[in-house]
Write an enzyme that holds these catalytic residues in place. Structure first.
Site, PDB file in Angstrom:
ATOM      1  N   LYS A   1       0.793  -1.088   0.043  1.00 38.04           N
ATOM      2  CA  LYS A   1      -0.120   0.074   0.125  1.00 38.04           C
ATOM      3  C   LYS A   1       0.862   1.340   0.007  1.00 38.04           C
ATOM      4  O   LYS A   1       2.218   1.102   0.150  1.00 38.04           O
ATOM      5  CB  LYS A   1      -0.881  -0.086   1.200  1.00 38.04           C
TER       6      LYS A   1
HETATM    7  C1  LIG Z   1      -5.340  -4.550   1.109  1.00 44.30           C
HETATM    8  C2  LIG Z   1      -6.757  -4.400   0.976  1.00 44.30           C
HETATM    9  C3  LIG Z   1      -7.533  -4.869   1.918  1.00 44.30           C
HETATM   10  C4  LIG Z   1      -7.132  -5.555   3.042  1.00 44.30           C
HETATM   11  O1  LIG Z   1      -5.936  -5.000   3.688  1.00 44.30           O
HETATM   12  P1  LIG Z   1      -4.905  -6.083   4.597  1.00 44.30           P
HETATM   13  O2  LIG Z   1      -4.068  -4.905   5.203  1.00 44.30           O
HETATM   14  O3  LIG Z   1      -4.007  -6.782   3.712  1.00 44.30           O
HETATM   15  O4  LIG Z   1      -5.644  -6.864   5.583  1.00 44.30           O
HETATM   16  C5  LIG Z   1      -8.826  -4.658   1.577  1.00 44.30           C
HETATM   17  N1  LIG Z   1      -9.403  -4.187   0.808  1.00 44.30           N
HETATM   18  C6  LIG Z   1      -8.511  -3.769  -0.091  1.00 44.30           C
HETATM   19  C7  LIG Z   1      -9.325  -2.897  -1.389  1.00 44.30           C
HETATM   20  C8  LIG Z   1      -7.257  -3.973  -0.233  1.00 44.30           C
HETATM   21  O5  LIG Z   1      -6.558  -3.284  -1.425  1.00 44.30           O
END
Ligand SMILES: *Cc1c(COP(=O)(O)O)cnc(C)c1O
Length: 372
Positions: A185
């Site tokens: 992210k």
């Molecule tokens: C990354 C992501 C999640 C989940 O996040 P995690 O930290 O991996 O649990 C949920 N929704 C979207 C759209 C994502 O890109």
């Protein structure tokens, strides 16, 4: 085949000060949730215009706890997009509710407002819009529909920290807003997440749901009045987030500049469908193109890899995964998401990329796609 170093589709940018700060936490004797987590929550709250923010060990946990705080459970329906990371829909199942999908708008690749409105039933309790690739879903339309039907909104902003809507940062307005700090992210803590709470939610309840339902009093007494999980963020992770946050606007600016370069250099004759050219709102979490209809995506990814370039797939339409098919969904239910999910590829885009890396990706695309 390529003598250049491998170019992944993404890579985190961590400075030496952040790496050293992790060492300090490891030497401090306090590893799990403590002062660094609290400082990280305060810094995120500042970023979100003073709203209440609680940190979690993943973006999946934040979504699940937001659903619980919104009172969503058995018998309820939650509307979301079929074109997202599967976590978005899994958490709806996890709390015993039923996901209801609404197809996407092909221009934004986010949930289409008219289809969202048409999916509302008397059992609908909440909407989870997703900002795919960091392009915010239409907040005006979503909150208008939510207001009309008295629905909660849990913004899955896992990909859109740093993005904005009409000049307001995502996270600084709205109902629940959920962020992820997974390694891929725009801001990372390795693994982690944060939930922005609306004013009608008790932060102490959020904290109990985060950690086994435990409430401690200053006298040392302990009680458990609600079933909580194990979702707390460590100080080791939080200190990474504290090191990342001051760089967020520079990360976003660099991502935007690289995205612009893709638009400048990509040959329109290759038949790629490009993302919406938004340089106001999107944080350019990903640069995603659709391959020409009928192209062999596996062969394309292999050909890019042979040239030392990583390509991702985010995401196949999730209602066609076996689990969701077993629950009744099938091919043809959401044709736009299915088509996009079959053709979409994520090209390299991350702040440490050089301009020349974009040139290299564009040349590879020209070679591979012209050869078809
Ligand atoms: C990354 C992501 C999640 C989940 O996040 P995690 O930290 O991996 O649990 C949920 N929704 C979207 C759209 C994502 O890109």
């Amino acid at each position: 085949m390529s003598s250049l170093p491998f170019l992944p589709f993404t890579r985190p940018s961590l400075d030496e000060a952040t790496i050293a700060a992790v060492g300090d936490v490891l030497r401090s004797g306090w590893l799990t949730s403590g002062p660094k987590m609290q400082a990280f929550e305060a810094a995120l709250s500042d970023y979100c215009g003073g709203r209440t923010v609680r940190a979690f060990n993943s973006g999946t946990a934040t979504l699940e706890i937001a659903l619980r705080l919104a009172g969503v459970g058995a018998g309820d329906e939650v509307i979301t997009t079929p074109l997202t990371w599967v976590a978005t829909a899994n958490v709806i199942l996890e709390v015993g509710a039923r996901p209801v999908f609404a197809d996407i708008d092909p221009a934004t690749r986010n949930i289409a407002a008219d289809k969202l409105a048409a999916a509302v039933t008397p059992r609908t309790r909440a909407i989870i819009p997703v900002d795919l690739a960091g392009l915010p879903a239409d907040r005006d339309a979503i909150y208008a529909i939510a207001g009309q039907h008295r629905l909660r909104v849990i913004e899955d902003a896992a990909q859109s920290l740093g993005a904005s809507w009409h000049g307001k940062p995502i996270g600084s307005f709205g109902d629940f807003v959920s962020f992820s700090f997974h390694a891929n992210k725009n801001l990372t803590t390795g693994e982690g997440g944060a939930l922005v709470l609306p004013p009608d939610v008790d932060p102490a309840l959020c904290e109990r749901l985060r950690l086994q339902g435990v409430a401690r009093s200053p006298s040392g007494d302990m009680d458990v009045d609600v079933l909580g999980g194990k979702f707390n963020l460590t100080d080791i992770a939080a200190v990474i987030g504290l090191g990342q946050l001051p760089h967020l606007s520079a990360f976003t600016a660099r991502r935007r500049a690289l995205a612009r370069r893709y638009f400048e250099l990509l040959d329109p004759r290759l038949g790629l469908a490009l993302p919406l050219a938004d340089f106001e709102n999107s944080n350019w979490h990903m640069f995603q193109a659709l391959l020409p209809a009928g192209a062999d995506r596996g062969a394309f990814i292999a050909a890019m890899k042979a040239r030392g370039i990583g390509v991702g797939v985010h995401y196949p339409a999730l209602h066609l995964f076996s689990l969701y098919r077993r629950l009744g969904w099938k091919e043809g239910d959401f044709p736009i998401a299915e088509d996009v999910g079959r053709r979409i590829v994520t090209l390299p885009l991350f702040p440490a990329m050089a301009d020349g890396d974009v040139d290299r990706v564009c040349s590879a695309l020209s070679e591979i796609l012209e050869r078809r």
